[in-house]
Design an enzyme around this catalytic site. Structure first.
Site, PDB file in Angstrom:
ATOM      1  N   LYS A  52       0.838  -1.201   0.000  1.00 40.02           N
ATOM      2  CA  LYS A  52       0.000   0.000   0.000  1.00 40.02           C
ATOM      3  C   LYS A  52       0.880   1.260   0.000  1.00 40.02           C
ATOM      4  CE  LYS A  52      -3.733  -2.584   1.973  1.00 40.02           C
ATOM      5  NZ  LYS A  52      -4.450  -3.094   3.139  1.00 40.02           N
ATOM      6  N   GLN A  96      -4.886  -1.893   9.293  1.00 44.82           N
ATOM      7  CA  GLN A  96      -4.675  -3.201   8.667  1.00 44.82           C
ATOM      8  C   GLN A  96      -5.259  -4.298   9.559  1.00 44.82           C
ATOM      9  OE1 GLN A  96      -3.266  -3.734   5.527  1.00 44.82           O
ATOM     10  NE2 GLN A  96      -4.005  -5.798   5.888  1.00 44.82           N
ATOM     11  N   ASP A 119     -11.370   1.944   3.327  1.00 47.34           N
ATOM     12  CA  ASP A 119     -11.561   0.493   3.152  1.00 47.34           C
ATOM     13  C   ASP A 119     -13.037   0.167   2.891  1.00 47.34           C
ATOM     14  OD1 ASP A 119      -9.379  -1.182   3.109  1.00 47.34           O
ATOM     15  OD2 ASP A 119      -9.133  -1.239   5.297  1.00 47.34           O
TER      16      ASP A 119
END
Ligand code: NAD
Length: 278
Positions: A52, A96, A119
């Site tokens: 990322k 994460q 997300d």
């Protein structure tokens, strides 16, 4: 021979388009910024976070990394999220997953401001998708829609079968296909006659988490097959939930693993970061 849907190529196109948008935002004095938080040092998470960061660098998005120790408390993590929610210079916040067991994942997802939920996991984002309102969409299914559209595969009016009903892939995938006017069936571990249902599909999206489970007997001649699964076989090679060699001769179009859905997830995360500023 099936059309091979090239996720590597399409994700590069998307990232290059985003590069241009990020540059023009910079010229208006706006710097896109993503905060990435990792708690603990799970090796797979470290690889994902690294990828990322690399994508951010490529596109010109500023990334702020929080590498927190395993023993970080839920309260401490919520404190950092709250600070980032209130920081106008931060546009996207990503924690994460999975987080260590002593931290309640749901509390963390719910704490991220929906305006920065790149997300697309916050209940407000999920709700917005279900009622057709603007909001961030989970990156993997959003990437699959891009793969279909950019490969010239029509969704409207098509029989779409999704295998898997997880919150991050199966369910949002079904909602997105419905939004594109597909006729959608969702299958799961309790579905009866899975093969027969799958054989009806013009577009079959497979997100089961079982290596090579789907062979040619599940696939209608000429169908588009999207393989979300990622596994490493006994020789260390990557494979999907679809038995590619068996299905490719029957399918009209198919995504490979690697190089299909995988690269799209990060591209769509980057897209969400840019959208957060626009
Ligand atoms: P999950 O384990 O949360 O969900 C799996 C789903 O499959 C469940 O809804 C279950 O009901 C269904 N299922 C299980 N066994 C079944 C069976 N025998 N028949 C029919 N349905 C069955 O998994 P997930 O998070 O949705 O991920 C699915 C796969 O996709 C995994 O391999 C994962 O690694 C991969 N994945 C890839 C990406 C990517 O970027 N490419 C992103 C997310 C997940």
């Amino acid at each position: 021979m099936a059309q091979i849907i090239d996720g590597k190529l399409i994700s590069k196109q998307i990232k290059d388009e985003l590069k241009g948008k990020v540059e023009s935002l910079k010229s208006e004095g706006k710097e896109v910024c993503l905060a990435v938080i990792q708690v603990g040092c799970d090796p797979a998470s470290t690889v994902y976070v690294g990828n990322k960061k690399k994508a951010c660098e490529y596109i010109g998005i500023k990334s702020i990394a929080y590498e927190l120790p395993e023993e970080t408390t839920e309260e401490e993590l919520l404190g950092i999220i709250s600070k980032l929610n209130n920081d106008d210079n931060v546009h996207g916040i990503l924690v994460q997953l999975p987080v260590p067991k002593h931290i309640n994942e749901e509390h963390i997802i719910n704490a991220i401001s929906p305006a920065k939920d790149v997300d697309g996991f916050h209940p407000a984002s999920v709700g917005a998708l279900s009622i057709g309102k603007k909001g961030f969409v989970s990156c993997t299914p959003a990437g699959i829609i891009q793969l279909l559209k950019r490969s010239g595969i029509e969704i409207e009016g098509k029989d779409c079968v999704v295998i898997g009903r997880s919150n991050i892939v199966g369910k949002p995938m079904a909602m997105l296909l419905l939004r594109e006017n597909g006729t959608v069936t969702v299958c799961h571990s309790k579905t009866k006659n899975l093969k027969e249902v799958c054989k009806r599909a013009d577009i079959l999206v497979v997100a089961i988490g079982k290596p090579k489970m789907i062979d040619a007997s599940y696939v209608k001649e000429g169908a588009t097959v999207i393989d979300v699964g990622i596994h490493r076989n006994e020789n260390g090679k990557l494979c999907g939930d679809v038995d590619y060699d068996a299905v490719e001769p029957v399918a009209g179009a198919i995504t490979p693993v690697p190089g299909g859905v995988g690269p799209m997830t990060i591209a769509m995360l980057m897209n969400n970061c840019v959208e957060a500023v626009l």
